[in-house]
Design an enzyme around this catalytic site. Structure first.
Site, PDB file in Angstrom:
ATOM      1  N   ARG A 166       0.802  -1.216   0.000  1.00  0.00           N
ATOM      2  CA  ARG A 166       0.000   0.000   0.000  1.00  0.00           C
ATOM      3  C   ARG A 166       0.840   1.273   0.000  1.00  0.00           C
ATOM      4  O   ARG A 166       0.681   2.123  -0.881  1.00  0.00           O
ATOM      5  CB  ARG A 166      -0.914   0.042   1.236  1.00  0.00           C
ATOM      6  CG  ARG A 166      -2.275  -0.544   1.038  1.00  0.00           C
ATOM      7  CD  ARG A 166      -2.832  -0.964   2.381  1.00  0.00           C
ATOM      8  NE  ARG A 166      -1.990  -2.010   2.923  1.00  0.00           N
ATOM      9  CZ  ARG A 166      -2.183  -3.293   2.664  1.00  0.00           C
ATOM     10  NH1 ARG A 166      -3.194  -3.675   1.935  1.00  0.00           N
ATOM     11  NH2 ARG A 166      -1.379  -4.217   3.147  1.00  0.00           N
ATOM     12  N   LYS A 226      25.289  -5.800  -0.915  1.00  0.00           N
ATOM     13  CA  LYS A 226      26.731  -5.991  -1.152  1.00  0.00           C
ATOM     14  C   LYS A 226      27.559  -5.427  -0.006  1.00  0.00           C
ATOM     15  O   LYS A 226      28.777  -5.378  -0.071  1.00  0.00           O
ATOM     16  CB  LYS A 226      27.137  -5.285  -2.443  1.00  0.00           C
ATOM     17  CG  LYS A 226      26.474  -5.805  -3.695  1.00  0.00           C
ATOM     18  CD  LYS A 226      26.958  -4.981  -4.883  1.00  0.00           C
ATOM     19  CE  LYS A 226      26.150  -5.247  -6.119  1.00  0.00           C
ATOM     20  NZ  LYS A 226      26.434  -4.243  -7.167  1.00  0.00           N
ATOM     21  N   HIS A 285       4.716   6.195  11.673  1.00  0.00           N
ATOM     22  CA  HIS A 285       4.275   6.043  10.279  1.00  0.00           C
ATOM     23  C   HIS A 285       3.349   7.245  10.033  1.00  0.00           C
ATOM     24  O   HIS A 285       2.131   7.117  10.014  1.00  0.00           O
ATOM     25  CB  HIS A 285       3.540   4.705  10.121  1.00  0.00           C
ATOM     26  CG  HIS A 285       3.286   4.317   8.696  1.00  0.00           C
ATOM     27  ND1 HIS A 285       3.446   5.195   7.644  1.00  0.00           N
ATOM     28  CD2 HIS A 285       2.884   3.149   8.147  1.00  0.00           C
ATOM     29  CE1 HIS A 285       3.152   4.562   6.514  1.00  0.00           C
ATOM     30  NE2 HIS A 285       2.807   3.325   6.785  1.00  0.00           N
TER      31      HIS A 285
END
Lengths: 307, 177
Positions: A58, A86, A136
């Site tokens: 979402r 890496k 959030h």
């Protein structure tokens, strides 16, 4: 008002005025998403990078659609396709990206505070799309937008947040956001998933779902955050579901015009039953729709500020 | 700051009335006609023109509200300009759309408005009605209906003031020297 912030890192440091300014701006952008041609030239020539180190459907799609509807160029980078695999550090990754002159970097990271660190070293705007169990902010903003749309106000509401409160960044951002507007917030879940000191945020705690949803205007259901170990805090999913899963027979306890929210992804049959998730009180898909408008507003405000 | 009155309440009313007659005449009535006011003052002017057309033709033409902020070419030079809602509830396809604004100066606002309308649909025609034409265009855009022409001198600003937002109906020129 005039938007002056370079970054959007959390709800906690936003003022009520700033939050309402974002919601008002989002209202204008929602109209764009209802057109046949869902695109305006507002951010033409701007570059938006989404840097997601955790899975997302979402939030990431929503940001990408928001940027594209504003005519910005978007580039998606995930942890598996970045040079982090890496051995490159997050700092080096973003410094390299910055050399390519993006205007906004949207980051999701499992480490709380990662976007805050990046915001200090990057010239481009940084948007927190979820940092660990911390915040959030865009989810809380789209939740508040949906509440305002459905209830006509963002104040004088009783809101129950039910589930894994301890590991939920959505819960934290929503608590900050709802309390700023003086709402009554009740958190509910098994004692092992309720963090200490919630009372310091002005939040009431209930351990029985029936008590938590009594006379509520809004019920926010949360899933168990398996990726943060939430599952190890409960005896079994079955027991959790029977005690804290929202079923249609619970709804008569809430106000007649209650709305049911869920930030997704839902675990149907665990924290929310099918008939509730798909029922008339559910605004779960409205939340997703409003997410695009809210994120369009955020990108516009961050890029449109005085440089 | 010196203020010079260019049009008073009555004169402004006459100008709007004349524009209403011109719109009806040019379009041979008001079939498929619609009005779109550009925020802020264009909205109130469009509303008055709609009333004027209604009194002439006994027809209420559809009216919409357009915010052009998303289409401005100077958006990043401004300090986070407020984006407000565009409210066009009718289908603009194959309509004759009369855009309404208070003052035309460089033509850039109208360019943005035309872009915005073309993103919403494909009107048969777009016409432009303004109260004041400052005659200083930077783009090849010309109004179809003009209240008055006024060439602004250095240090002058022409303002259309409406009672809905400014508390008075008048057109004034302010001089900062």
């Amino acid at each position: 008002m005039e938007w002056k912030r370079k970054d959007l890192l959390g709800i906690r440091d936003l003022s009520k005025e700033e939050i309402l300014f974002i919601l008002d701006t989002a209202e204008s952008f929602k109209e764009v998403s209802k057109r046949d041609i869902k695109k305006v030239p507002t951010l033409r020539g701007k570059t938006v990078i989404t840097l997601f180190f955790e899975p997302s459907t979402r939030t990431r799609t929503s940001f990408e659609i928001a940027a594209k509807r504003l005519s910005a160029d978007t580039i998606n980078i995930s942890s598996t396709t970045s040079s982090v695999v890496k051995g490159e550090t997050l700092k080096d990754t973003v410094l390299n990206l910055q050399s390519m002159q993006p205007d906004v970097i949207i980051i999701r990271h499992s480490m709380a505070g990662a976007p805050h660190i990046l915001s200090r070293i990057l010239k481009s705007s940084v948007v927190n799309a979820g940092d660990g169990a911390h915040e959030h902010p865009t989810q809380a903003l789209l939740d508040l937008y949906t509440i305002r749309e459905k209830k006509g106000r963002v104040e004088n509401l009783k809101v129950a947040i039910i589930g894994d409160i301890a590991h939920s960044r959505v819960a934290r951002s929503n608590i900050y956001c709802l309390k700023k507007f003086g709402n009554e917030v009740v958190c509910c879940g098994p004692p092992s998933l309720i963090p200490p000191c919630l009372d310091q945020l002005g939040v009431k705690v209930e351990f029985r779902i029936e008590e938590a949803i009594k006379d509520t205007d809004v019920i926010m259901m949360l899933r168990i955050q398996k990726e943060r170990g939430g599952i190890s805090f409960i005896p079994s999913v079955r027991e959790y579901s029977s005690l804290y899963g929202l079923r249609s027979e619970h709804l008569h306890l809430a106000k007649k015009d209650v709305i049911i929210m869920h930030p997704g992804p839902m675990n149907r049959g665990v924290e929310i039953m099918d008939d509730v998730a798909d029922g008339p009180y559910s605004v779960i898909l409205d939340q997703v729709e409003n997410g695009v408008a809210v994120r369009m507003a955020i990108l516009y405000l961050l890029l449109g500020r005085e440089q | 700051m010196e203020k010079v009155l260019i049009l008073g309440k009555k004169a402004l009313e006459r100008v709007i009335n004349r524009i209403c007659y011109e719109i009806v005449e040019k379009n041979h009535g008001c079939q498929n006609l619609s009005l779109i006011g550009i925020r802020t003052r264009g909205v109130y002017l469009a509303s008055r023109i709609r009333e004027g057309i209604k009194s002439i033709e006994s027809v209420e033409v559809p009216m919409g509200i357009l915010d052009i902020t998303m289409y401005r070419d100077d958006i990043f030079k401004l300090k986070s300009p407020r984006v407000r809602k565009t409210e066009i509830s009718f289908d603009v396809n194959n309509m004759v759309v009369v855009l309404v604004d208070d003052v035309i100066h460089t033509g850039r606002t109208i360019r943005a408005a035309i872009d915005a309308i073309m993103d919403i649909g494909r009107p048969k025609k777009i016409q432009l009605a303004v109260i004041v034409d400052r005659n200083e265009r930077e783009l090849p855009i010309h109004p179809d209906y003009t209240g008055i022409h006024y060439r602004v001198s250095p240090g002058e600003e022409v303002l259309v003031r409406l009672k809905e937002v400014d508390g008075a109906d008048e057109v004034i020129v302010t001089k900062t020297e």
